[in-house]
Design a protein around this motif. Structure first.
Motif, PDB file in Angstrom:
ATOM      1  N   ASN A  90       0.925  -1.448   0.046  1.00 25.17           N
ATOM      2  CA  ASN A  90       0.079  -0.025  -0.242  1.00 25.17           C
ATOM      3  C   ASN A  90       0.642   1.302   0.102  1.00 25.17           C
ATOM      4  O   ASN A  90       0.647   1.998  -0.852  1.00 25.17           O
ATOM      5  N   ASN A  91       1.753   1.138   0.778  1.00 22.52           N
ATOM      6  CA  ASN A  91       2.342   2.477   1.021  1.00 22.52           C
ATOM      7  C   ASN A  91       3.419   2.806  -0.721  1.00 22.52           C
ATOM      8  O   ASN A  91       3.665   3.843  -1.053  1.00 22.52           O
ATOM      9  N   ASP A 163      10.150  -6.936  -3.777  1.00 25.64           N
ATOM     10  CA  ASP A 163       8.366  -7.157  -2.837  1.00 25.64           C
ATOM     11  C   ASP A 163       8.790  -8.771  -3.514  1.00 25.64           C
ATOM     12  O   ASP A 163       8.395  -9.341  -4.907  1.00 25.64           O
ATOM     13  N   SER A 199      12.220 -10.427  -4.513  1.00 24.10           N
ATOM     14  CA  SER A 199      12.932 -10.374  -2.404  1.00 24.10           C
ATOM     15  C   SER A 199      13.723 -11.679  -1.526  1.00 24.10           C
ATOM     16  O   SER A 199      12.488 -12.877  -2.109  1.00 24.10           O
ATOM     17  N   ALA A 200      14.400 -11.410  -0.684  1.00 24.05           N
ATOM     18  CA  ALA A 200      14.772 -13.002   0.116  1.00 24.05           C
ATOM     19  C   ALA A 200      13.347 -12.595   0.664  1.00 24.05           C
ATOM     20  O   ALA A 200      12.366 -11.639   2.235  1.00 24.05           O
ATOM     21  N   ARG A 213       0.503 -13.975  -0.554  1.00 24.62           N
ATOM     22  CA  ARG A 213       1.399 -13.317  -1.796  1.00 24.62           C
ATOM     23  C   ARG A 213       3.007 -13.608  -2.840  1.00 24.62           C
ATOM     24  O   ARG A 213       3.546 -13.076  -3.000  1.00 24.62           O
ATOM     25  N   ALA A 256       8.472  -3.135   3.744  1.00 25.23           N
ATOM     26  CA  ALA A 256       7.344  -4.567   3.865  1.00 25.23           C
ATOM     27  C   ALA A 256       6.624  -4.781   5.125  1.00 25.23           C
ATOM     28  O   ALA A 256       6.940  -3.897   5.656  1.00 25.23           O
ATOM     29  N   THR A 258       5.851  -5.913   8.415  1.00 28.48           N
ATOM     30  CA  THR A 258       6.540  -6.093  10.595  1.00 28.48           C
ATOM     31  C   THR A 258       6.568  -7.754  10.069  1.00 28.48           C
ATOM     32  O   THR A 258       5.563  -8.200   9.927  1.00 28.48           O
ATOM     33  N   SER A 307       9.326   0.132   9.176  1.00 26.53           N
ATOM     34  CA  SER A 307       8.476  -0.780  10.566  1.00 26.53           C
ATOM     35  C   SER A 307       9.601  -0.855  11.533  1.00 26.53           C
ATOM     36  O   SER A 307      10.356  -0.414  11.880  1.00 26.53           O
ATOM     37  N   ASP A 331      10.295   2.672  12.023  1.00 30.44           N
ATOM     38  CA  ASP A 331       8.564   2.365  12.364  1.00 30.44           C
ATOM     39  C   ASP A 331       8.094   4.051  11.681  1.00 30.44           C
ATOM     40  O   ASP A 331       7.810   4.878  12.849  1.00 30.44           O
ATOM     41  N   ASN A 366      -3.449  -4.839   4.129  1.00 32.62           N
ATOM     42  CA  ASN A 366      -2.684  -5.735   4.251  1.00 32.62           C
ATOM     43  C   ASN A 366      -1.597  -5.985   5.346  1.00 32.62           C
ATOM     44  O   ASN A 366      -1.804  -7.073   6.186  1.00 32.62           O
ATOM     45  N   ASP A 367      -1.501  -4.531   6.262  1.00 32.55           N
ATOM     46  CA  ASP A 367      -0.226  -4.165   6.784  1.00 32.55           C
ATOM     47  C   ASP A 367      -1.423  -5.040   8.475  1.00 32.55           C
ATOM     48  O   ASP A 367      -0.662  -5.514   9.256  1.00 32.55           O
ATOM     49  N   LYS A 380       4.768  -4.020  16.825  1.00 32.18           N
ATOM     50  CA  LYS A 380       4.088  -2.971  16.601  1.00 32.18           C
ATOM     51  C   LYS A 380       3.966  -2.421  18.139  1.00 32.18           C
ATOM     52  O   LYS A 380       3.965  -1.156  18.687  1.00 32.18           O
TER      53      LYS A 380
HETATM   54  N1  LIG Z   1       0.628   3.969   8.003  1.00 32.17           N
HETATM   55  C1  LIG Z   1       1.647   3.645   7.678  1.00 32.17           C
HETATM   56  O1  LIG Z   1       0.457   2.301   7.059  1.00 32.17           O
HETATM   57  C2  LIG Z   1       1.958   2.943   7.964  1.00 32.17           C
HETATM   58  C3  LIG Z   1       2.709   3.848   9.601  1.00 32.17           C
HETATM   59  C4  LIG Z   1       3.754   2.698  10.202  1.00 32.17           C
HETATM   60  C5  LIG Z   1       4.187   2.097   9.732  1.00 32.17           C
HETATM   61  N2  LIG Z   1       3.583   1.192   8.415  1.00 32.17           N
HETATM   62  C6  LIG Z   1       4.468   0.107   8.312  1.00 32.17           C
HETATM   63  O2  LIG Z   1       4.989   0.375   6.898  1.00 32.17           O
HETATM   64  C7  LIG Z   1       4.925  -1.403   6.078  1.00 32.17           C
HETATM   65  C8  LIG Z   1       4.750  -0.670   5.464  1.00 32.17           C
HETATM   66  O3  LIG Z   1       2.803  -0.548   5.233  1.00 32.17           O
HETATM   67  P1  LIG Z   1       1.719  -0.671   3.738  1.00 32.17           P
HETATM   68  O4  LIG Z   1       0.384  -0.995   4.832  1.00 32.17           O
HETATM   69  O5  LIG Z   1       2.378  -0.599   2.887  1.00 32.17           O
HETATM   70  O6  LIG Z   1       1.725  -2.747   3.964  1.00 32.17           O
HETATM   71  P2  LIG Z   1       1.708  -3.697   2.975  1.00 32.17           P
HETATM   72  O7  LIG Z   1       1.247  -5.017   3.578  1.00 32.17           O
HETATM   73  O8  LIG Z   1       0.405  -3.308   1.792  1.00 32.17           O
HETATM   74  O9  LIG Z   1       2.827  -3.715   1.799  1.00 32.17           O
HETATM   75  C9  LIG Z   1       4.162  -4.656   2.004  1.00 32.17           C
HETATM   76  C10 LIG Z   1       4.764  -5.300   0.674  1.00 32.17           C
HETATM   77  O10 LIG Z   1       5.643  -5.709   1.071  1.00 32.17           O
HETATM   78  C11 LIG Z   1       5.840  -7.047   0.660  1.00 32.17           C
HETATM   79  N3  LIG Z   1       6.639  -8.406   1.302  1.00 32.17           N
HETATM   80  C12 LIG Z   1       6.566  -8.197   2.786  1.00 32.17           C
HETATM   81  N4  LIG Z   1       7.723  -8.980   2.989  1.00 32.17           N
HETATM   82  C13 LIG Z   1       8.830  -8.859   2.312  1.00 32.17           C
HETATM   83  C14 LIG Z   1      10.055  -8.729   1.959  1.00 32.17           C
HETATM   84  N5  LIG Z   1      11.022  -9.653   2.754  1.00 32.17           N
HETATM   85  N6  LIG Z   1      10.459  -8.625   0.857  1.00 32.17           N
HETATM   86  C15 LIG Z   1      10.228  -7.600   0.317  1.00 32.17           C
HETATM   87  N7  LIG Z   1       8.475  -7.149   0.308  1.00 32.17           N
HETATM   88  C16 LIG Z   1       8.110  -7.891   0.763  1.00 32.17           C
HETATM   89  C17 LIG Z   1       4.544  -7.055   0.912  1.00 32.17           C
HETATM   90  O11 LIG Z   1       3.854  -8.122   0.043  1.00 32.17           O
HETATM   91  C18 LIG Z   1       3.642  -5.937   0.447  1.00 32.17           C
HETATM   92  O12 LIG Z   1       3.634  -5.867  -0.463  1.00 32.17           O
HETATM   93  C19 LIG Z   1       4.320  -2.141   7.352  1.00 32.17           C
HETATM   94  O13 LIG Z   1       5.550  -2.683   8.011  1.00 32.17           O
HETATM   95  C20 LIG Z   1       4.080  -1.217   8.362  1.00 32.17           C
HETATM   96  O14 LIG Z   1       3.766  -1.983   9.797  1.00 32.17           O
HETATM   97  C21 LIG Z   1       2.689   1.474   7.641  1.00 32.17           C
END
Ligand SMILES: NC(=O)c1ccc[n+]([C@@H]2O[C@H](COP(=O)([O-])OP(=O)(O)OC[C@H]3O[C@@H](n4cnc5c(N)ncnc54)[C@H](O)[C@@H]3O)[C@@H](O)[C@H]2O)c1
Ligand SMILES: O=P([O-])([O-])O[C@@H]1[C@@H](O)[C@H](O)[C@@H](O)[C@H](O)[C@@H]1O
Length: 541
Positions: A90-91, A163, A199-200, A213, A256, A258, A307, A331, A366-367, A380
């Motif tokens: 999403n981010n 990803d 990715s790893a 995924r 990616a 958490t 994260s 984070d 998805n987060d 978290k």
């Molecule tokens: N407001 C926020 O959105 C917010 C705030 C603080 C922290 N975060 C943190 O940011 C991170 C991303 O948030 P999001 O909403 O985009 O989550 P998301 O689940 O939409 O995106 C995470 C992406 O990471 C990918 N992924 C997972 N493991 C991976 C790896 N080893 N290598 C590469 N890609 C991998 C997943 O396939 C997914 O596409 C999360 O850890 C979340 O806790 C988000």
């Protein structure tokens, strides 16, 4: 090799330069302590502090101290790459879409009327700082934060990333369900051309519900540093993209999922040497985010953890110090916690005794799905819970040693609300003469639209720090050569819930202090004193 996003610089200064070579002429500081050359800004800065000695219970002696520093700023911004781990999330998809929309100056229709691309929520691109007061009128002069130093413009970032999901960025944007259809339609073709690199993926570190995924994973294991070396090659490939216009540097940011906390094990990840040996041996307790951090450190690319997991095990910090590479985290501080770090700072500094903080939120992205797994939630919970510690500890009038407010954090996964997280907080406090104050907040945070500008701030600030060096004066003589800030970039703390600081140094979570630190360090780089807000010119006349 999967194509990467390429920013065609459209951000040009008046004289037609792109931000990659424009020398900021927005601000000139006229001072004997500041020298501008074609390539550098050099400043001499006197850092004034107060050294305190406790001579008895409740009795102190305060002594003003002065340390003189030389700062040097490389004025050439260069061509900068931003590589996101979790690019298809999403981010990752939202920040990429936002940069494209801004670069192209897009305007799109919504139910509420037309909307245009902006960088709201970015402290660098959306806020101002007080430069000083007008020489004639004495009124405050405030300038865009981004203009205090020659910083990269987000429109010019070359974007790439990894990803475990192979979904291209257009379909990832649909999957995220964050942006308006009218906007998505305008950028769909460009987004569809962006495909994350494999990715790893070590399943044990993220929730089992993420497994479906994972169709885009590096082959083999981390053993013999294979994944580290592949990630390093990926970074170099982006750097060499369009050879003639190679990148000057790449900033890597983890957005990616958490991960669970990694156990800190003597002989495994406690030192740089043991960490590298453990990765060489394929040790199961080394996480994907730590593998990325090691690769970036060895490649000299700043690595930022958005994260909450403990990516930066002691071995990573030692490795970063050995290489003089930058790391930062942890984070993103985007919604509920950002509000908390401002509100708690205000309440406690107003002499109001917070006794209970209850923080609940639910979200459906998805987060949230990943965080519905206990081990990932625990990461978290830690980052969201420690944010009040420094403010409480600083007030011995309200709190006895070791005393602190009750504090609970709850996160629930409710798919229906998607990315529009609902945060409910109750702050309960003791006030004058046995009274109580209860503050209830209901905060709908569009999570990815709040986090994406922070990704931009983190990347721009980290890149800026690669072009700042310093040396100190002692006995009236400057030390010989300039050096960089400590490898752990605590200056990034304003954007982060659980700021990583150099070992043994204090953690500051108070939002106003964090912003002041960032502002005043940048001001010092052009020889300007911190803004004291004393406005004596309006009081002593
Ligand atoms: N407001 C926020 O959105 C917010 C705030 C603080 C922290 N975060 C943190 O940011 C991170 C991303 O948030 P999001 O909403 O985009 O989550 P998301 O689940 O939409 O995106 C995470 C992406 O990471 C990918 N992924 C997972 N493991 C991976 C790896 N080893 N290598 C590469 N890609 C991998 C997943 O396939 C997914 O596409 C999360 O850890 C979340 O806790 C988000
Ligand atoms: O930044 P913030 O709003 O305090 O914290 C948020 C959490 O409340 C949310 O549940 C999580 O999904 C986001 O990643 C973010 O960490």
């Amino acid at each position: 090799m999967a194509p990467h996003a390429v920013a065609e610089p459209s951000y040009r200064s008046e004289n037609g330069h792109t931000s990659s070579d424009v020398h900021t002429d927005f601000l000139t500081v006229n001072s004997p302590n500041v020298v501008y050359t074609e390539t550098e800004i050099k400043s001499k800065y006197t850092y004034r502090t107060t050294s305190v000695t406790k001579i008895a219970e409740g009795k102190y002696v305060a002594e003003p101290k002065e340390t003189v520093y030389d700062f040097k700023v490389d004025r050439k911004v260069g061509k900068v790459g931003m590589m996101l781990v979790g690019w298809g999330g999403n981010n990752g998809s939202t920040v990429t879409a936002g940069i494209i929309a801004n670069r192209r100056g897009l305007v799109w229709d919504t139910r509420e009327g037309k909307r245009e691309a902006n960088y709201y929520g970015s402290v660098l691109m959306g806020s101002t700082i007080k430069l000083g007061t007008d020489a004639k009128t004495g009124r405050d002069v405030n300038i865009p934060f981004h203009n205090i130093l020659p910083m990269v413009h987000p429109n010019d970032l070359v974007i790439g990333g990894w990803d475990i999901s192979s979904t291209n960025l257009a379909d990832a944007m649909d999957r995220a369900a964050v942006l308006e259809p009218a906007l998505k339609k305008m950028i769909r073709d460009e987004m569809a051309s962006y495909k994350p690199l494999p990715s790893a993926y070590y399943p044990d570190f993220i929730a089992a519900n993420q497994e479906d995924r994972a169709d885009n994973v590096l082959e083999g294991s981390k053993a013999s540093l294979a994944h580290v070396e592949q990630i390093r090659r990926d970074i170099r490939d982006l750097s060499d993209f369009k050879d003639a216009n190679g990148l000057d540097k790449v900033i890597v940011l983890w957005t990616a999922n958490t991960e669970r906390y990694a156990d800190i094990i003597d002989g495994v990840n406690d030192t740089a040497e043991n960490l590298l040996s453990s990765i060489e041996a394929g040790h199961g307790e080394i996480s994907p985010s730590t593998v990325f951090a090691v690769a970036c450190i060895q490649e000299g690319s700043p690595f930022i953890n958005g994260s909450p997991q403990n990516t930066f095990v002691p071995g990573v910090i030692e490795l970063a110090e050995q290489h003089g590479s930058f790391i930062g985290g942890d984070d993103f501080k985007s919604g509920q916690t950002k509000m908390k770090s401002a509100l708690v700072d205000f309440l406690i500094n107003a002499g109001i005794k917070l006794t209970s903080i209850a923080s609940y939120n639910h979200l459906g992205n998805n987060d949230g799905k990943n965080l519905s797994s206990q081990k990932q939630f625990r990461s978290k919970e830690i980052s969201k819970s420690n944010v009040v510690d420094d403010m409480v500890e600083a007030n011995s009038v309200l709190y006895k040693k070791g005393e602190h407010p009750d504090h609970t954090v709850v996160i629930k996964y409710m798919p229906a609300v998607g990315d529009n997280k609902r945060a409910l907080d109750e702050y309960y406090a003791e006030i004058f003469m046995g009274g109580h104050q209860t503050i209830s907040l209901f905060n709908v945070c569009e999570d990815s639209l709040l986090a994406s500008p922070l990704i931009i701030d983190l990347v721009i600030t980290a890149e800026m720090m690669t072009r700042i060096s310093w040396k100190s004066h002692s006995d009236g003589r400057a030390s010989d050569d300039y050096k960089g800030f400590h490898s752990v970039l605590s200056v990034l703390s304003y954007m982060l819930k659980a700021p990583l600081t150099p070992p043994g140094t204090p953690v500051v979570n108070a939002l106003a202090k964090q912003r002041a630190a960032l502002t005043n360090i940048f001001r010092a780089c052009v020889g300007l004193e911190p803004e004291s807000d004393m406005t004596l010119e309006h009081k002593l006349f």
